[in-house]
Design an enzyme around this catalytic site. Structure first.
Site, short mmCIF file in Angstrom:
data_model
loop_
_atom_site.label_atom_id
_atom_site.label_comp_id
_atom_site.label_asym_id
_atom_site.label_seq_id
_atom_site.Cartn_x
_atom_site.Cartn_y
_atom_site.Cartn_z
N ASN A 147 -3.44 -3.12 -3.64
CA ASN A 147 -2.46 -3.14 -4.72
C ASN A 147 -1.42 -4.26 -4.57
O ASN A 147 -0.79 -4.64 -5.55
CB ASN A 147 -1.75 -1.78 -4.83
CG ASN A 147 -1.16 -1.31 -3.53
OD1 ASN A 147 -1.82 -1.32 -2.48
ND2 ASN A 147 0.09 -0.90 -3.57
N HIS A 148 -1.27 -4.81 -3.36
CA HIS A 148 -0.30 -5.89 -3.18
C HIS A 148 -0.93 -7.27 -3.38
O HIS A 148 -0.29 -8.28 -3.05
CB HIS A 148 0.34 -5.80 -1.80
CG HIS A 148 1.29 -4.65 -1.66
ND1 HIS A 148 2.52 -4.63 -2.29
CD2 HIS A 148 1.20 -3.47 -1.00
CE1 HIS A 148 3.14 -3.49 -2.00
NE2 HIS A 148 2.35 -2.76 -1.23
N HIS A 153 -9.45 0.93 -1.19
CA HIS A 153 -8.01 0.90 -0.96
C HIS A 153 -7.36 1.96 -1.85
O HIS A 153 -7.22 1.77 -3.06
CB HIS A 153 -7.50 -0.50 -1.33
CG HIS A 153 -6.12 -0.79 -0.85
ND1 HIS A 153 -5.85 -1.18 0.44
CD2 HIS A 153 -4.92 -0.72 -1.47
CE1 HIS A 153 -4.55 -1.36 0.58
NE2 HIS A 153 -3.96 -1.07 -0.57
N HIS A 189 -4.83 1.31 2.97
CA HIS A 189 -3.62 1.50 2.15
C HIS A 189 -2.58 2.44 2.73
O HIS A 189 -1.38 2.18 2.57
CB HIS A 189 -3.95 1.98 0.73
CG HIS A 189 -2.75 2.23 -0.12
ND1 HIS A 189 -1.89 1.23 -0.53
CD2 HIS A 189 -2.21 3.37 -0.62
CE1 HIS A 189 -0.92 1.74 -1.27
NE2 HIS A 189 -1.07 3.03 -1.33
FE LIG Z 1 -1.20 -1.99 2.84
FE LIG Z 2 -1.84 -0.92 -0.41
#
Ligand SMILES: [Fe+2]
Ligand SMILES: [Fe+2]
Ligand SMILES: [Fe+2]
Ligand SMILES: [Fe+2]
Ligand SMILES: [Fe+2]
Ligand SMILES: [Fe+2]
Ligand SMILES: [Fe+2]
Ligand SMILES: [Fe+2]
Lengths: 260, 260, 260, 260
Positions: free
Chosen positions: B67-68, B150, B175
């Protein structure tokens, strides 16, 4: 003093397993005190009075709960009377039941606290502040204090670990139903694990039939949960706490699969 | 063929550690292929081009993200060009970068897929359906397929494990930054772990200074993250995959703490 | 051509009101076509077959649904057969029921689409992309297209308004049960309102007894919903659409309270 | 006594509009007291000291805030000193700034409270319990009390309306940036509206450029917000409160679009 912690008990398969093996295991491992999370013990959601009694008669000394505490409505009728069950202490007051308790066993006072996280969960009172209030009361009575922090987010659980280090003997997480591999004794003597895991059907998704959960994720439609069949896993934690200092001196994950 | 999986690399402390020890470790453990999650490698959020190159030169064969992925804006400029980085495949199309790739090493084709969960995360495309499409393509090219899923929720990750069992060689989660203790080989031969954990500062909350995160939880106000100092942990997974069948034959968690 | 849109119908009080007044209101206001959201029509959650028939016999031409579509399990048995009910089109395929339809009335084809938002709701397929696919089909059949976008977040609803401006005759929001005051005709001719509101008990919280909901917020414990008693509000929208251009030429909020 | 409430002020376009028209409007409408929500006044997020002063000099008597209160870091330096700004009172203590205040104008004490909801927002203290504490203090000083309840979910806002009916003169909602059409005087005399709406760019998504927000929804990737250009809307509420009883006797939505 040796403690055995049992991760979220899921349904009849897990209850039956504990009936069959717990007393023996307690003897064999010279366990002095057993704490189990019972929020999923009745059909996967909540805890009936009958199942509460069943679990206690298996050798469990105290049952902690979590976000599923109120799922079986009859708990509203017995939780105030019974003294071997606590629910998250940070439910807003007034609230039926207790969030912590002291149990005297072998002439030793043992404080047990149950708290719930808030990330991805209900907006209860701040678990950190609630802890401080309870701690200030409990530490006058005993230096053996154990905290079940029932929470989803790893960040919230690890943060709580640092927050209580040196104050409680042991903080362990519950709720995710997956045991983590980060058991340790924190620098000031508090035993710690992010999650002890689940006691319930092994070939499953958190205890539930995997095809049902897959259907839910793929269709995004509601499904009726049914517990999975087959082997049952017992997830737990064995911790030795020094009675004098209240510190953890040994911590070991427990993870075993039993054929049904 | 022996694979080494490295959990979310957090910031400079983790990058430095890998620079110092990875090549040696690869040699000593006779590792053939290294996959690392790099979504937090640059200051805790995202991955700059310089850090991408740094990680690859440490001996990492392919970097997966999460997500990053878009946190460092310069990734939009290099992710399409570079072939040793993939991002979650279920970002809606069109999207820069690739969600899976095949890398040929020692004359063997290795398929790597990156997917993101949706529970408590962004509304990407269905990871289950996206997997099926990619799988139908990849299985024509190789029977060694590895999936980094993730995701936050244990239910979603375990469900994916059952979904891909017998199709991929290995599915591991990333994650949560906490390694889980449920590594196993699923009935149809897929290696599995809910989360491989984090590579980064050990005395921390997910890599970040613990006092900052505690302040955030207690005040509910935004804080500026700063990575923690001190020892650095390396969380990973060693997996042996049979080249012929594509099945996992050995899986072992890796967890070591290095003084700084 | 004059359309009357009815906001989420909540339970028996709302059904009874519509039985008593809708036909008369249709006559008096010279309404040609009635669309109602029925996701809460049966006891507040879902829609039974009996209640579906009841609503249709009140003069409703088509019923749209929302996140509560599957709450009454019997819908799985009739939704595929009936042609006066649609559910959010962005439920992943395959899915029982239809997400859009064309109804011919007074020799005019009227396309109706139902979509669900994803912010704070389930991870359905992208509503924007799903719209595009349906629109490309529908626009060949008719230039009168109406969209019920069932969503929570104002940002997502307003964004959808801009996305469909000039493509549909009218987009209105449902789900929040509170009528918004931003009805307008967008620059390219699409009638728009963020939410049409609710049809149900007036002295209530979204139709439900207010004391029950207050108890839920204050105790953070689960409660059993009961609909409120007393006067019933009818929230809706009157829209005139030019049959030739398919554009909205008049839009008016409707909001009336009826003594029980 | 006549009050004018101004919905979330978004950025420079809204600040400029208020500079140009507010004083005149106050005169023309014989307004005695102006309350504005300023959480988005500086570039869409937070409130700088300069912009705080600017807004006050426009004729605003008190500024309330919301979840964006801490977005401009300099607020930590001035919020404790200034007395024409309050932030949600249910931020956990200790917290800079005040959650309520009394302002004396025309020899009349006016109590203003700011609270934040928790559904889909941060886990602040319970807004209902926080209200009770503040109310018990304020009611000794004045019977004119106004509450800005900054919240997302309609259920939480309506529930609060019922909770404070008869205790405050007026409760209005902010945060969704869309004005609702449910303004009313509740049975015990409290003026009420679920949301007053936004003051900012009209052709926008909550004040932000619509193409940027559409890109965010469709790609699920982070975007850099930019305010929209063009006409600016002023959303507000005019309320007459009887000074003796503290009850609302008249409530009217205000909604006007100004060419730039
Ligand atoms: Fe992470
Ligand atoms: Fe993450
Ligand atoms: Fe559980
Ligand atoms: Fe739980
Ligand atoms: Fe509804
Ligand atoms: Fe709904
Ligand atoms: Fe706002
Ligand atoms: Fe806000």
């Amino acid at each position: 003093m040796r403690f055995f912690i049992i991760g979220d008990i899921v349904g009849r398969p897990a209850r039956n397993l504990l009936k069959n093996i717990l007393k023996n295991m307690i003897d064999k491992n010279e366990i002095d005190f057993v704490i189990a999370n019972g929020e999923n013990a009745s059909g996967g959601n909540g805890l009936t009075y009958k199942n509460y009694q069943e679990l206690i008669s298996c050798g469990i000394d105290i049952i902690t709960m979590g976000n599923h505490v109120w799922d079986k409505k009859e708990i509203f009728e017995y939780i105030d009377e019974e003294n071997k069950i606590i629910r998250p202490a940070n439910y807003p007051e007034p609230c039926l039941g207790k969030g912590y308790t002291i149990i005297n066993k072998n002439n030793i006072n043992i404080g047990i606290i149950n708290l719930s996280g808030r990330v991805f969960l209900s907006s209860l009172d701040c678990p950190f502040k609630t802890f401080e209030k309870i701690y200030n009361t409990l530490k006058k009575e005993t230096n053996i204090i154990i905290l079940d922090f029932h929470a989803e987010a790893t960040a919230e659980k690890i943060a709580m670990g640092w927050f209580v280090d040196g104050k409680v003997s042991l903080m362990y997480g519950t709720h995710t139903h997956v045991q983590t591999a980060d058991e340790k004794i924190l620098p000031k003597g508090t035993g710690y694990i992010t999650d002890v895991g689940m006691t319930g059907p092994y070939y499953s998704v958190l205890g539930v039939n995997k095809d049902i959960i897959l259907k839910k994720f793929i269709t995004q439609q509601p499904v009726r949960h049914e517990l999975a069949k087959g082997p049952v896993q017992l997830n737990g934690l064995i911790v030795d706490i020094d009675e004098k200092s209240g510190k953890s001196i040994y911590i070991e994950r427990y993870l075993k699969i039993f054929e049904n």
